[in-house]
Design a protein around this motif. Structure first.
Motif, PDB file in Angstrom:
ATOM      1  N   GLY A   1      19.534  -6.777   2.821  1.00  0.00           N
ATOM      2  CA  GLY A   1      18.655  -5.781   3.442  1.00  0.00           C
ATOM      3  C   GLY A   1      17.643  -5.201   2.475  1.00  0.00           C
ATOM      4  N   ILE A   2      17.378  -5.901   1.371  1.00  0.00           N
ATOM      5  CA  ILE A   2      16.421  -5.431   0.369  1.00  0.00           C
ATOM      6  C   ILE A   2      15.057  -6.022   0.689  1.00  0.00           C
ATOM      7  CG2 ILE A   2      15.832  -5.363  -2.082  1.00  0.00           C
ATOM      8  CD1 ILE A   2      18.417  -3.838  -1.300  1.00  0.00           C
ATOM      9  N   THR A   3      14.060  -5.154   0.841  1.00  0.00           N
ATOM     10  CA  THR A   3      12.723  -5.609   1.179  1.00  0.00           C
ATOM     11  C   THR A   3      11.693  -4.730   0.469  1.00  0.00           C
ATOM     12  OG1 THR A   3      11.284  -6.289   3.010  1.00  0.00           O
ATOM     13  CG2 THR A   3      12.514  -4.227   3.294  1.00  0.00           C
ATOM     14  N   CYS A   4      10.445  -5.112   0.580  1.00  0.00           N
ATOM     15  CA  CYS A   4       9.356  -4.320   0.018  1.00  0.00           C
ATOM     16  C   CYS A   4       8.897  -3.316   1.060  1.00  0.00           C
ATOM     17  CB  CYS A   4       8.195  -5.212  -0.403  1.00  0.00           C
ATOM     18  SG  CYS A   4       8.622  -6.372  -1.709  1.00  0.00           S
ATOM     19  N   LEU A   5       8.714  -2.093   0.646  1.00  0.00           N
ATOM     20  CA  LEU A   5       8.377  -1.030   1.594  1.00  0.00           C
ATOM     21  C   LEU A   5       6.967  -1.164   2.138  1.00  0.00           C
ATOM     22  CD1 LEU A   5       9.483   1.413   2.996  1.00  0.00           C
ATOM     23  CD2 LEU A   5       8.770   2.801   1.054  1.00  0.00           C
ATOM     24  N   ASN A   6       6.013  -1.563   1.339  1.00  0.00           N
ATOM     25  CA  ASN A   6       4.617  -1.680   1.785  1.00  0.00           C
ATOM     26  C   ASN A   6       4.206  -3.151   1.810  1.00  0.00           C
ATOM     27  OD1 ASN A   6       4.737  -1.830  -1.025  1.00  0.00           O
ATOM     28  ND2 ASN A   6       2.597  -1.282  -1.233  1.00  0.00           N
ATOM     29  N   THR A   7       4.836  -3.905   2.670  1.00  0.00           N
ATOM     30  CA  THR A   7       4.626  -5.342   2.679  1.00  0.00           C
ATOM     31  C   THR A   7       3.434  -5.726   3.547  1.00  0.00           C
ATOM     32  OG1 THR A   7       6.951  -5.700   2.341  1.00  0.00           O
ATOM     33  CG2 THR A   7       5.749  -7.516   3.277  1.00  0.00           C
ATOM     34  N   PRO A   8       2.517  -6.554   3.048  1.00  0.00           N
ATOM     35  CA  PRO A   8       2.447  -6.914   1.636  1.00  0.00           C
ATOM     36  C   PRO A   8       1.769  -5.824   0.829  1.00  0.00           C
ATOM     37  CG  PRO A   8       0.697  -8.049   2.802  1.00  0.00           C
ATOM     38  CD  PRO A   8       1.473  -7.257   3.831  1.00  0.00           C
ATOM     39  N   GLY A   9       2.260  -5.638  -0.374  1.00  0.00           N
ATOM     40  CA  GLY A   9       1.589  -4.732  -1.310  1.00  0.00           C
ATOM     41  C   GLY A   9       0.375  -5.452  -1.871  1.00  0.00           C
ATOM     42  N   THR A  10      -0.717  -4.772  -2.010  1.00  0.00           N
ATOM     43  CA  THR A  10      -1.952  -5.400  -2.478  1.00  0.00           C
ATOM     44  C   THR A  10      -2.257  -5.005  -3.914  1.00  0.00           C
ATOM     45  OG1 THR A  10      -2.906  -5.485  -0.264  1.00  0.00           O
ATOM     46  CG2 THR A  10      -4.454  -5.546  -2.104  1.00  0.00           C
ATOM     47  N   ILE A  11      -2.508  -6.012  -4.743  1.00  0.00           N
ATOM     48  CA  ILE A  11      -2.988  -5.792  -6.109  1.00  0.00           C
ATOM     49  C   ILE A  11      -4.449  -6.231  -6.106  1.00  0.00           C
ATOM     50  CG2 ILE A  11      -2.677  -6.315  -8.551  1.00  0.00           C
ATOM     51  CD1 ILE A  11      -0.184  -5.040  -7.190  1.00  0.00           C
ATOM     52  N   ASP A  12      -5.349  -5.298  -6.377  1.00  0.00           N
ATOM     53  CA  ASP A  12      -6.780  -5.582  -6.379  1.00  0.00           C
ATOM     54  C   ASP A  12      -7.206  -6.252  -7.686  1.00  0.00           C
ATOM     55  OD1 ASP A  12      -7.384  -4.378  -3.826  1.00  0.00           O
ATOM     56  OD2 ASP A  12      -7.037  -2.444  -4.787  1.00  0.00           O
ATOM     57  N   ALA A  13      -8.313  -6.982  -7.623  1.00  0.00           N
ATOM     58  CA  ALA A  13      -8.805  -7.738  -8.775  1.00  0.00           C
ATOM     59  C   ALA A  13      -9.175  -6.851  -9.958  1.00  0.00           C
ATOM     60  CB  ALA A  13     -10.001  -8.601  -8.370  1.00  0.00           C
ATOM     61  N   ASP A  14      -9.464  -5.579  -9.721  1.00  0.00           N
ATOM     62  CA  ASP A  14      -9.850  -4.708 -10.833  1.00  0.00           C
ATOM     63  C   ASP A  14      -8.693  -3.889 -11.392  1.00  0.00           C
ATOM     64  OD1 ASP A  14      -9.668  -3.098  -8.588  1.00  0.00           O
ATOM     65  OD2 ASP A  14     -11.539  -2.035  -8.933  1.00  0.00           O
ATOM     66  N   TYR A  15      -7.474  -4.079 -10.897  1.00  0.00           N
ATOM     67  CA  TYR A  15      -6.293  -3.360 -11.405  1.00  0.00           C
ATOM     68  C   TYR A  15      -5.761  -4.049 -12.653  1.00  0.00           C
ATOM     69  CZ  TYR A  15      -1.615  -1.356 -11.647  1.00  0.00           C
ATOM     70  OH  TYR A  15      -0.472  -0.735 -12.069  1.00  0.00           O
ATOM     71  N   ARG A  16      -5.505  -3.281 -13.698  1.00  0.00           N
ATOM     72  CA  ARG A  16      -5.018  -3.845 -14.961  1.00  0.00           C
ATOM     73  C   ARG A  16      -3.695  -3.245 -15.415  1.00  0.00           C
ATOM     74  NH1 ARG A  16      -8.318  -6.713 -13.440  1.00  0.00           N
ATOM     75  NH2 ARG A  16     -10.033  -7.724 -14.550  1.00  0.00           N
ATOM     76  N   GLY A  17      -3.071  -2.431 -14.585  1.00  0.00           N
ATOM     77  CA  GLY A  17      -1.798  -1.821 -14.956  1.00  0.00           C
ATOM     78  C   GLY A  17      -0.626  -2.752 -14.688  1.00  0.00           C
ATOM     79  N   GLU A  18       0.553  -2.273 -15.056  1.00  0.00           N
ATOM     80  CA  GLU A  18       1.773  -3.054 -14.835  1.00  0.00           C
ATOM     81  C   GLU A  18       1.993  -3.267 -13.343  1.00  0.00           C
ATOM     82  OE1 GLU A  18       6.520  -3.090 -16.000  1.00  0.00           O
ATOM     83  OE2 GLU A  18       5.360  -1.252 -16.345  1.00  0.00           O
ATOM     84  N   ILE A  19       2.371  -4.472 -12.987  1.00  0.00           N
ATOM     85  CA  ILE A  19       2.748  -4.767 -11.601  1.00  0.00           C
ATOM     86  C   ILE A  19       4.129  -4.175 -11.375  1.00  0.00           C
ATOM     87  CG2 ILE A  19       3.178  -6.578  -9.897  1.00  0.00           C
ATOM     88  CD1 ILE A  19       0.243  -6.447 -10.896  1.00  0.00           C
ATOM     89  N   LYS A  20       4.253  -3.380 -10.323  1.00  0.00           N
ATOM     90  CA  LYS A  20       5.540  -2.788  -9.956  1.00  0.00           C
ATOM     91  C   LYS A  20       5.801  -3.097  -8.488  1.00  0.00           C
ATOM     92  CE  LYS A  20       5.232   0.812 -13.412  1.00  0.00           C
ATOM     93  NZ  LYS A  20       5.266   2.247 -13.690  1.00  0.00           N
ATOM     94  N   VAL A  21       7.061  -3.147  -8.136  1.00  0.00           N
ATOM     95  CA  VAL A  21       7.462  -3.528  -6.786  1.00  0.00           C
ATOM     96  C   VAL A  21       8.196  -2.364  -6.135  1.00  0.00           C
ATOM     97  CG1 VAL A  21       8.828  -5.154  -5.420  1.00  0.00           C
ATOM     98  CG2 VAL A  21       7.656  -5.940  -7.490  1.00  0.00           C
ATOM     99  N   LEU A  22       7.722  -1.950  -4.960  1.00  0.00           N
ATOM    100  CA  LEU A  22       8.338  -0.859  -4.213  1.00  0.00           C
ATOM    101  C   LEU A  22       9.398  -1.456  -3.280  1.00  0.00           C
ATOM    102  CD1 LEU A  22       8.477   2.110  -3.510  1.00  0.00           C
ATOM    103  CD2 LEU A  22       6.542   1.776  -1.956  1.00  0.00           C
ATOM    104  N   LEU A  23      10.657  -1.314  -3.680  1.00  0.00           N
ATOM    105  CA  LEU A  23      11.769  -1.863  -2.900  1.00  0.00           C
ATOM    106  C   LEU A  23      12.440  -0.768  -2.088  1.00  0.00           C
ATOM    107  CD1 LEU A  23      13.549  -4.228  -5.472  1.00  0.00           C
ATOM    108  CD2 LEU A  23      11.956  -4.851  -3.632  1.00  0.00           C
ATOM    109  N   ILE A  24      13.026  -1.175  -0.962  1.00  0.00           N
ATOM    110  CA  ILE A  24      13.836  -0.274  -0.140  1.00  0.00           C
ATOM    111  C   ILE A  24      15.093  -1.030   0.279  1.00  0.00           C
ATOM    112  CG2 ILE A  24      12.626  -0.880   2.016  1.00  0.00           C
ATOM    113  CD1 ILE A  24      13.114   2.127   2.841  1.00  0.00           C
ATOM    114  N   ASN A  25      16.182  -0.292   0.356  1.00  0.00           N
ATOM    115  CA  ASN A  25      17.456  -0.869   0.784  1.00  0.00           C
ATOM    116  C   ASN A  25      17.681  -0.514   2.244  1.00  0.00           C
ATOM    117  OD1 ASN A  25      20.071  -1.651   1.251  1.00  0.00           O
ATOM    118  ND2 ASN A  25      20.918  -0.731  -0.604  1.00  0.00           N
ATOM    119  N   LEU A  26      17.483  -1.489   3.116  1.00  0.00           N
ATOM    120  CA  LEU A  26      17.730  -1.301   4.549  1.00  0.00           C
ATOM    121  C   LEU A  26      19.116  -1.788   4.933  1.00  0.00           C
ATOM    122  CD1 LEU A  26      14.249  -2.404   5.959  1.00  0.00           C
ATOM    123  CD2 LEU A  26      15.075  -0.085   5.483  1.00  0.00           C
ATOM    124  N   GLY A  27      19.884  -2.190   3.938  1.00  0.00           N
ATOM    125  CA  GLY A  27      21.247  -2.665   4.171  1.00  0.00           C
ATOM    126  C   GLY A  27      22.231  -1.514   4.287  1.00  0.00           C
TER     127      GLY A  27
END
Length: 148
Positions: A76-102
């Motif tokens: 039941g683990i999924t991404c909360l804002n699916t799909p999450g968008t990373i724009d071409a001008d973003y240079r920060g660390e990629i992070k994943v917003l997970l939620i436990n629906l289980g």
């Protein structure tokens, strides 16, 4: 056509796998958790999980962060804002917003596969204001207008 995306492993994450495809024809690059210690994600809770890298994409490209089907089905683990968008001008660390629906707590460990990243072309679009839109058979029908 091959497109190059620059990737930078962030300091302190030399042991974290860089994103990679798990099969020859896979669309997505699996992403790995760069948590410092085990993270327990309780049912109904969400958390932002670091991946230990940043990217630089050319203009006209975006990265979409999507759930891993196995984690979704089995835990039941999924991404909360699916799909999450990373724009071409973003240079920060990629992070994943997970939620436990289980129904059970889920433990995320360092270097565990947590999501996938798919690259998509983004067309150049300009919005043009008009007084009236063209007609279609569907019209304004939406949200179940064709049945269940």
């Amino acid at each position: 056509m091959l497109t190059y995306v620059e990737i930078n492993r962030l300091e302190g994450n030399e042991d974290i796998e860089l994103p990679r495809k798990m099969s020859e024809l896979a669309s997505g690059f699996d992403l790995y958790a760069a948590v410092q210690e085990e993270l327990v994600l309780e049912p109904g809770k969400r958390c932002l999980v670091p991946t230990g890298f940043a990217i630089a994409m050319p203009a006209g490209l975006e990265a979409q962060i999507r759930p891993r089907s196995g984690l979704a089905l089995k835990h039941g683990i999924t991404c909360l804002n699916t799909p999450g968008t990373i724009d071409a001008d973003y240079r920060g660390e990629i992070k994943v917003l997970l939620i436990n629906l289980g129904e059970e707590p889920f433990t995320i460990t360092r270097n565990e596969r947590i999501a996938q990243m798919v690259f998509q072309a983004v067309p150049e679009v300009e919005l043009k204001q008009v007084d009236q839109l063209s007609e279609t058979v569907r019209g304004a029908g939406g949200f179940g207008h064709t049945g269940r």
